[in-house]
Design a protein around this motif. Structure first.
Motif, PDB file in Angstrom:
ATOM      1  N   MET A   1       2.754  19.647 -24.892  1.00  0.00           N
ATOM      2  CA  MET A   1       1.663  19.763 -25.627  1.00  0.00           C
ATOM      3  C   MET A   1       0.410  19.882 -25.245  1.00  0.00           C
ATOM      4  O   MET A   1      -0.542  20.632 -25.511  1.00  0.00           O
ATOM      5  CB  MET A   1       1.775  18.524 -26.768  1.00  0.00           C
ATOM      6  CG  MET A   1       0.670  18.590 -27.863  1.00  0.00           C
ATOM      7  SD  MET A   1       0.624  17.056 -28.971  1.00  0.00           S
ATOM      8  CE  MET A   1       2.016  17.393 -29.765  1.00  0.00           C
ATOM      9  N   THR A   2      -0.069  19.074 -23.900  1.00  0.00           N
ATOM     10  CA  THR A   2      -0.989  19.276 -23.345  1.00  0.00           C
ATOM     11  C   THR A   2      -1.652  20.722 -22.757  1.00  0.00           C
ATOM     12  O   THR A   2      -2.715  20.956 -22.745  1.00  0.00           O
ATOM     13  CB  THR A   2      -1.179  18.261 -22.273  1.00  0.00           C
ATOM     14  OG1 THR A   2      -0.171  18.522 -21.117  1.00  0.00           O
ATOM     15  CG2 THR A   2      -1.615  16.805 -22.986  1.00  0.00           C
ATOM     16  N   ALA A   3      -0.491  21.283 -22.417  1.00  0.00           N
ATOM     17  CA  ALA A   3      -0.703  22.521 -21.737  1.00  0.00           C
ATOM     18  C   ALA A   3      -1.336  23.652 -22.898  1.00  0.00           C
ATOM     19  O   ALA A   3      -1.898  24.436 -22.707  1.00  0.00           O
ATOM     20  CB  ALA A   3       0.580  23.113 -21.310  1.00  0.00           C
ATOM     21  N   ASP A   4      -0.875  23.283 -24.012  1.00  0.00           N
ATOM     22  CA  ASP A   4      -1.342  24.416 -25.397  1.00  0.00           C
ATOM     23  C   ASP A   4      -2.793  23.936 -25.593  1.00  0.00           C
ATOM     24  O   ASP A   4      -3.516  24.598 -26.026  1.00  0.00           O
ATOM     25  CB  ASP A   4      -0.352  24.125 -26.522  1.00  0.00           C
ATOM     26  CG  ASP A   4       1.043  24.655 -26.176  1.00  0.00           C
ATOM     27  OD1 ASP A   4       1.143  25.645 -25.480  1.00  0.00           O
ATOM     28  OD2 ASP A   4       1.873  24.151 -26.988  1.00  0.00           O
ATOM     29  N   VAL A   5      -3.138  22.688 -25.717  1.00  0.00           N
ATOM     30  CA  VAL A   5      -4.236  21.958 -25.829  1.00  0.00           C
ATOM     31  C   VAL A   5      -5.409  22.403 -24.887  1.00  0.00           C
ATOM     32  O   VAL A   5      -6.595  22.737 -25.346  1.00  0.00           O
ATOM     33  CB  VAL A   5      -4.054  20.401 -26.253  1.00  0.00           C
ATOM     34  CG1 VAL A   5      -5.572  19.734 -26.391  1.00  0.00           C
ATOM     35  CG2 VAL A   5      -3.475  20.193 -27.520  1.00  0.00           C
ATOM     36  N   LEU A   6      -5.235  22.276 -23.801  1.00  0.00           N
ATOM     37  CA  LEU A   6      -6.253  22.457 -22.650  1.00  0.00           C
ATOM     38  C   LEU A   6      -6.992  23.952 -22.850  1.00  0.00           C
ATOM     39  O   LEU A   6      -8.248  23.645 -22.918  1.00  0.00           O
ATOM     40  CB  LEU A   6      -5.541  22.298 -21.349  1.00  0.00           C
ATOM     41  CG  LEU A   6      -5.520  21.213 -20.614  1.00  0.00           C
ATOM     42  CD1 LEU A   6      -4.647  21.238 -19.465  1.00  0.00           C
ATOM     43  CD2 LEU A   6      -6.845  20.421 -20.578  1.00  0.00           C
ATOM     44  N   PRO A   7      -6.382  24.851 -23.061  1.00  0.00           N
ATOM     45  CA  PRO A   7      -7.291  26.194 -23.090  1.00  0.00           C
ATOM     46  C   PRO A   7      -8.203  25.863 -24.320  1.00  0.00           C
ATOM     47  O   PRO A   7      -9.483  26.447 -24.335  1.00  0.00           O
ATOM     48  CB  PRO A   7      -6.108  27.352 -23.221  1.00  0.00           C
ATOM     49  CG  PRO A   7      -4.845  26.708 -22.535  1.00  0.00           C
ATOM     50  CD  PRO A   7      -5.087  25.297 -22.909  1.00  0.00           C
ATOM     51  N   ALA A   8      -7.516  25.622 -25.422  1.00  0.00           N
ATOM     52  CA  ALA A   8      -8.302  25.525 -26.712  1.00  0.00           C
ATOM     53  C   ALA A   8      -9.221  24.476 -26.842  1.00  0.00           C
ATOM     54  O   ALA A   8     -10.404  24.620 -27.186  1.00  0.00           O
ATOM     55  CB  ALA A   8      -7.301  25.510 -28.021  1.00  0.00           C
ATOM     56  N   LEU A   9      -8.941  23.281 -25.956  1.00  0.00           N
ATOM     57  CA  LEU A   9      -9.769  22.328 -26.050  1.00  0.00           C
ATOM     58  C   LEU A   9     -11.270  22.767 -25.281  1.00  0.00           C
ATOM     59  O   LEU A   9     -12.349  22.418 -25.418  1.00  0.00           O
ATOM     60  CB  LEU A   9      -9.307  20.998 -25.419  1.00  0.00           C
ATOM     61  CG  LEU A   9     -10.087  19.878 -25.516  1.00  0.00           C
ATOM     62  CD1 LEU A   9     -10.640  19.399 -26.914  1.00  0.00           C
ATOM     63  CD2 LEU A   9      -9.340  18.824 -24.690  1.00  0.00           C
ATOM     64  N   THR A  10     -11.019  23.344 -23.999  1.00  0.00           N
ATOM     65  CA  THR A  10     -12.012  23.979 -23.305  1.00  0.00           C
ATOM     66  C   THR A  10     -12.934  24.657 -23.917  1.00  0.00           C
ATOM     67  O   THR A  10     -13.932  24.744 -23.856  1.00  0.00           O
ATOM     68  CB  THR A  10     -11.320  24.730 -21.982  1.00  0.00           C
ATOM     69  OG1 THR A  10     -10.602  23.772 -21.283  1.00  0.00           O
ATOM     70  CG2 THR A  10     -12.484  25.060 -21.004  1.00  0.00           C
ATOM     71  N   ALA A  11     -12.308  25.778 -24.794  1.00  0.00           N
ATOM     72  CA  ALA A  11     -13.142  26.552 -25.564  1.00  0.00           C
ATOM     73  C   ALA A  11     -13.970  25.794 -26.509  1.00  0.00           C
ATOM     74  O   ALA A  11     -14.994  26.190 -26.858  1.00  0.00           O
ATOM     75  CB  ALA A  11     -12.259  27.737 -26.284  1.00  0.00           C
ATOM     76  N   ARG A  12     -13.343  24.541 -27.230  1.00  0.00           N
ATOM     77  CA  ARG A  12     -14.036  24.050 -28.140  1.00  0.00           C
ATOM     78  C   ARG A  12     -15.295  23.279 -27.346  1.00  0.00           C
ATOM     79  O   ARG A  12     -16.426  23.296 -27.879  1.00  0.00           O
ATOM     80  CB  ARG A  12     -13.227  22.992 -28.865  1.00  0.00           C
ATOM     81  CG  ARG A  12     -12.305  23.592 -29.766  1.00  0.00           C
ATOM     82  CD  ARG A  12     -12.935  24.158 -30.749  1.00  0.00           C
ATOM     83  NE  ARG A  12     -12.205  24.696 -32.081  1.00  0.00           N
ATOM     84  CZ  ARG A  12     -11.754  23.869 -33.048  1.00  0.00           C
ATOM     85  NH1 ARG A  12     -12.326  22.682 -33.520  1.00  0.00           N
ATOM     86  NH2 ARG A  12     -10.923  24.368 -33.903  1.00  0.00           N
ATOM     87  N   ALA A  13     -15.130  22.759 -26.092  1.00  0.00           N
ATOM     88  CA  ALA A  13     -16.359  21.996 -25.437  1.00  0.00           C
ATOM     89  C   ALA A  13     -17.324  23.234 -25.183  1.00  0.00           C
ATOM     90  O   ALA A  13     -18.527  22.977 -25.210  1.00  0.00           O
ATOM     91  CB  ALA A  13     -15.667  21.570 -24.221  1.00  0.00           C
ATOM     92  N   ARG A  14     -16.907  24.315 -24.607  1.00  0.00           N
ATOM     93  CA  ARG A  14     -17.740  25.228 -24.417  1.00  0.00           C
ATOM     94  C   ARG A  14     -18.777  25.603 -25.761  1.00  0.00           C
ATOM     95  O   ARG A  14     -19.758  25.904 -25.791  1.00  0.00           O
ATOM     96  CB  ARG A  14     -17.083  26.519 -23.809  1.00  0.00           C
ATOM     97  CG  ARG A  14     -18.030  27.864 -23.527  1.00  0.00           C
ATOM     98  CD  ARG A  14     -17.398  28.890 -22.710  1.00  0.00           C
ATOM     99  NE  ARG A  14     -16.301  28.683 -21.999  1.00  0.00           N
ATOM    100  CZ  ARG A  14     -15.005  28.593 -22.169  1.00  0.00           C
ATOM    101  NH1 ARG A  14     -14.543  29.225 -23.376  1.00  0.00           N
ATOM    102  NH2 ARG A  14     -13.958  28.606 -21.306  1.00  0.00           N
ATOM    103  N   GLY A  15     -17.865  26.086 -26.828  1.00  0.00           N
ATOM    104  CA  GLY A  15     -18.530  26.311 -28.031  1.00  0.00           C
ATOM    105  C   GLY A  15     -19.628  24.956 -28.558  1.00  0.00           C
ATOM    106  O   GLY A  15     -20.688  25.326 -28.934  1.00  0.00           O
ATOM    107  N   ALA A  16     -19.085  23.717 -28.160  1.00  0.00           N
ATOM    108  CA  ALA A  16     -20.045  22.761 -28.662  1.00  0.00           C
ATOM    109  C   ALA A  16     -21.253  22.728 -27.745  1.00  0.00           C
ATOM    110  O   ALA A  16     -22.424  22.281 -28.055  1.00  0.00           O
ATOM    111  CB  ALA A  16     -19.262  21.321 -28.666  1.00  0.00           C
TER     112      ALA A  16
END
Length: 313
Positions: A1-16
């Motif tokens: 699950m973390t492999a799927d989350v990492l790219p999306a979470l990084t994108a959310r951090a960048r957007g924030a």
């Protein structure tokens, strides 16, 4: 699950960090990647994907406590008041703070941690706040131990666990008194300087925040001291600073161990259980420190000891 989350979470951090979508040269880093907490950093913004079993409403209440002006200077405030959902996991956003440097243990901020705890414990418990999750976390560690399969060190750990009162095993409500606003998982990894590098120390990680027995927040350093893993002078510095700051978890004078004994034993068991589970998963023997915690479980008496050294012997 973390492999799927990492790219999306990084994108959310960048957007924030850049709500307007502007390009930047900020570095990105993975600070933690576990099923119960995936954390990434983009510049001065940190995004955390919490455990998928986290109740978003309870997390929102905990975020509100961290954001409350009355706890300014105690808890790191979130950047946003409510979590968002990403791949079935609640995500929160935080300013980046400089963590404690594990390479310089002599500079560990024990006094600062103690004062922050005392201030937290003296704060009135907000209405509707969930219970502190320390005992539930200890029970989860025992679950990981039993799921790991047979291990020669498991028996004394499970025996020590069985000797704890039901409330410390998350099998009954915590005692009604004393109760306080608690962090629930205090260790040096839960402190950062904010603003980074130069600011004061603040407590982070509100996942286990809630009302409960305040001695639980002192239990990890107490357990390390009782096991011989924390030097006596560092324990004394921590305990003295907590008392001088008016912390209510232990008496202002005299023997603190009647209040600390059960939580310290519970944290010793939790630490040993996780050490064994990780050892089995990695296919390696326990190291010296891990074995010392297991040995402490084996020495636990059925009745509370009268002092820290009685507890350790």
């Amino acid at each position: 699950m973390t492999a799927d989350v990492l790219p999306a979470l990084t994108a959310r951090a960048r957007g924030a960090a850049h709500p307007g979508g502007a390009a930047c040269a900020h570095a990105e880093a993975v600070l933690a990647d576990r099923a119960d907490g995936t954390v990434v950093r983009h510049g001065d913004t940190v995004a955390k994907a919490h455990d998928s079993g986290t109740d978003p409403r309870e997390l929102s209440r905990r975020l509100a406590v961290a954001a409350h002006p009355g706890l300014s200077g105690v808890l790191l405030p979130p950047l946003h008041p409510a979590p968002v959902t990403l791949h079935g996991r609640p995500v929160t956003f935080w300013p980046y703070g400089t963590p404690v440097d594990p390479e310089t243990p002599e500079a560990a901020p024990w006094e600062e941690a103690a004062v922050l705890l005392a201030r937290l414990h003296r704060t009135p418990v907000p209405a509707g706040l969930p219970v502190m999750r320390g005992p539930a976390k200890a029970a989860r560690a025992i679950g990981r131990l039993t799921a790991a399969g047979p291990h020669p060190a498991a028996e004394p750990v499970l025996r020590a666990w069985a000797g704890l009162p039901p409330w410390a095993r998350a099998e009954a409500p915590m005692p009604a008194a004393p109760t306080a606003l608690c962090h629930g998982d205090l260790h040096l990894g839960q402190l950062v300087r904010h603003p980074a590098a130069t600011g004061p120390w603040l407590l982070i990680d509100v996942d286990d925040l809630g009302h409960g027995v305040p001695a639980w927040d002192l239990a990890r350093p107490a357990a390390w001291y009782a096991c011989g893993l924390l030097p006596p002078d560092e324990w004394t510095r921590f305990l003295t600073a907590y008392r001088q700051a008016g912390g209510p978890a232990v008496p202002a004078e005299g023997d603190p161990w009647p209040a600390l004994d059960v939580p310290a034993r519970a944290l010793t068991v939790q630490t040993a259980a996780l050490a064994i589970a990780k050892s089995v998963a990695a296919g390696r023997p326990l190291d010296e420190v891990q074995q010392a915690v297991v040995d402490a479980c084996d020495r636990m008496a059925p009745r509370p000891p009268e002092s820290a050294r009685d507890h350790a012997k």
